[in-house]
Structures are given as C-alpha cells and as structure tokens.
Write a protein that holds these residues in place. Structure first.
Motif, short mmCIF file in Angstrom:
data_model
loop_
_atom_site.label_atom_id
_atom_site.label_comp_id
_atom_site.label_asym_id
_atom_site.label_seq_id
_atom_site.Cartn_x
_atom_site.Cartn_y
_atom_site.Cartn_z
N MET A 27 0.83 -1.09 -0.13
CA MET A 27 -0.10 0.04 -0.09
C MET A 27 0.89 1.11 -0.06
N SER A 28 0.65 2.28 -0.88
CA SER A 28 1.47 3.56 -1.00
C SER A 28 1.13 4.44 0.39
N ASN A 29 2.04 5.37 0.43
CA ASN A 29 1.82 6.05 1.47
C ASN A 29 0.59 7.01 1.41
N LYS A 30 -0.10 7.30 0.13
CA LYS A 30 -1.13 8.05 -0.39
C LYS A 30 -2.26 7.36 0.44
N GLU A 31 -2.28 6.12 0.24
CA GLU A 31 -3.52 5.44 0.40
C GLU A 31 -3.47 4.74 1.91
N ASN A 32 -2.36 5.10 2.85
CA ASN A 32 -2.48 4.45 4.07
C ASN A 32 -3.14 5.16 5.24
N TYR A 33 -3.95 6.07 4.96
CA TYR A 33 -4.47 6.86 5.91
C TYR A 33 -6.19 7.28 5.51
N ILE A 34 -6.93 6.92 6.41
CA ILE A 34 -8.36 7.10 6.24
C ILE A 34 -9.10 7.71 7.44
N GLN A 35 -9.99 8.63 7.14
CA GLN A 35 -10.90 8.99 8.25
C GLN A 35 -11.97 8.73 7.68
N ILE A 36 -13.07 8.05 8.71
CA ILE A 36 -14.31 7.75 8.51
C ILE A 36 -15.21 8.08 9.50
N LYS A 37 -16.62 8.23 9.21
CA LYS A 37 -17.69 8.22 10.28
C LYS A 37 -18.08 6.87 10.42
N LEU A 38 -18.06 6.48 11.75
CA LEU A 38 -19.16 5.32 12.10
C LEU A 38 -20.06 5.53 12.98
N ILE A 39 -21.07 4.60 12.96
CA ILE A 39 -22.31 4.87 14.10
C ILE A 39 -22.58 3.38 14.61
N TYR A 81 -3.83 0.20 12.12
CA TYR A 81 -4.26 0.99 13.73
C TYR A 81 -5.52 1.63 13.42
N ALA A 82 -6.10 1.66 14.38
CA ALA A 82 -7.56 2.53 14.29
C ALA A 82 -7.90 3.21 15.85
N LEU A 83 -8.10 4.55 15.90
CA LEU A 83 -8.22 5.47 17.20
C LEU A 83 -9.80 5.78 16.89
N PHE A 84 -10.64 5.24 17.92
CA PHE A 84 -11.84 5.75 17.78
C PHE A 84 -12.52 6.95 18.89
N GLU A 85 -13.20 7.68 18.72
CA GLU A 85 -13.42 8.64 19.38
C GLU A 85 -14.71 9.24 19.14
N THR A 86 -15.55 9.50 20.25
CA THR A 86 -16.99 9.80 20.07
C THR A 86 -17.08 11.26 19.63
N ASP A 87 -18.09 11.76 19.00
CA ASP A 87 -18.41 13.07 18.57
C ASP A 87 -18.49 14.01 19.85
N SER A 88 -18.01 14.94 19.81
CA SER A 88 -18.04 15.93 20.96
C SER A 88 -18.97 16.67 20.63
N LYS A 107 -10.10 18.40 15.23
CA LYS A 107 -8.51 18.43 15.38
C LYS A 107 -7.93 16.93 14.81
N ALA A 108 -8.97 15.83 14.83
CA ALA A 108 -8.52 14.90 14.33
C ALA A 108 -8.20 14.82 12.73
N ARG A 109 -9.15 15.59 12.00
CA ARG A 109 -9.00 15.82 10.70
C ARG A 109 -7.96 16.77 10.29
N ILE A 110 -7.61 17.86 11.20
CA ILE A 110 -6.24 18.72 10.81
C ILE A 110 -5.30 17.76 10.98
N HIS A 111 -5.30 16.89 12.08
CA HIS A 111 -3.87 16.26 12.23
C HIS A 111 -3.63 15.18 10.98
N THR A 112 -4.69 14.52 10.70
CA THR A 112 -4.86 13.73 9.47
C THR A 112 -4.16 14.33 8.14
N LEU A 113 -4.91 15.54 7.88
CA LEU A 113 -4.37 16.29 6.55
C LEU A 113 -3.05 16.68 6.58
N ILE A 114 -2.44 17.25 7.86
CA ILE A 114 -1.17 17.48 7.72
C ILE A 114 -0.33 16.22 7.43
#
Length: 127
Positions: free
Chosen positions: A1-13, A44-51, A59-66
């Motif tokens: 898997m290339s570096n471009k494809e090894n991060y995702i951010q998705i919403k779960l319910i 690896y996964a980090l789960f956090e409930t919506d505040s 902040k999670a989106r910011i760090h992912t995009l950076i």
C-alpha cells in the motif's frame, strides 16, 4: 500500500451493538482502504465519540490532513503543521503559534479550510 492510501478518516455509527460505516460513502472508503492493504498487513485505529462542539473531530481531521500533506511533499509533520498554522493566522504577536487545543471551533474551521486549499493546490484528494 502506498503512503497516499494508508490513511483514512471515516464516520462510524453504533447499530445493533456494532460500529458500522455511516452510509454507503463511508463504507466505500473503508472497503477501498481494505482492498489496497497487503495480505497480513496491520492497520491501527483510533476511535473517538463525537463531542458536542465538534472540536475533537476537527482536530483529528487537521492532524490527518497535515500528515497526508507532509507525506506527499516529503516534509516533516512539525514543519507542515507550522506552515499551516502560519497560513491560518494562528501566529501570536510573540512569534509563537497557538496550539490547536486552544483554538475555538471557528479557528479550527479556518485551519481545515486552509488545509483543503493546500490539498486542492497539490492535487491531493480529501474526504
């Protein structure tokens, strides 16, 4: 898997006691990620409930995009973070930068807007 494809951010319910992708779009993103993994590769996964104010998710989106921009450009995470803080107007009068943890929801939205502008300029797809 290339570096471009090894991060995702998705919403779960949570449904019926399980976490499932929030809608077909999120399910597609997750499946694409899985399809592009090597056999026996670990994820690896980090789960956090919506505040209530959304700032933790911002902040999670910011760090992912950076991280995505830094990987794409071959620069360090910290170097990219400082550049984005500067472009987003987070530099204080003393020359230091405001921490994302101390930012308002509006300031974090401005940072995300700037990150998406940079990604668009660099032709990096965001979700």
């Amino acid at each position: 898997m290339s570096n471009k494809e090894n991060y995702i951010q998705i919403k779960l319910i949570k449904k019926n006691g399980r976490l499932v992708p929030f809608g077909n779009g999120m399910a597609t993103i997750l499946q694409y990620f899985i399809d592009n993994m090597d056999e026996n590769q670990t994820a690896y996964a980090l789960f956090e409930t919506d505040s209530s104010d959304g700032t933790n998710l911002q902040k999670a989106r910011i760090h992912t995009l950076i991280r995505v921009i830094a990987n794409e450009q071959g620069t360090g995470f910290e170097e990219t973070k400082i550049l984005i803080k500067s472009r987003s107007g987070l530099q204080k009068e003393d020359g230091t930068y405001k921490s994302f943890a101390d930012c308002s929801k509006e300031e974090l939205s401005r940072v995300i807007f700037e990150l998406e502008r940079v990604c668009n300029f660099l032709n990096i797809q965001t979700i």
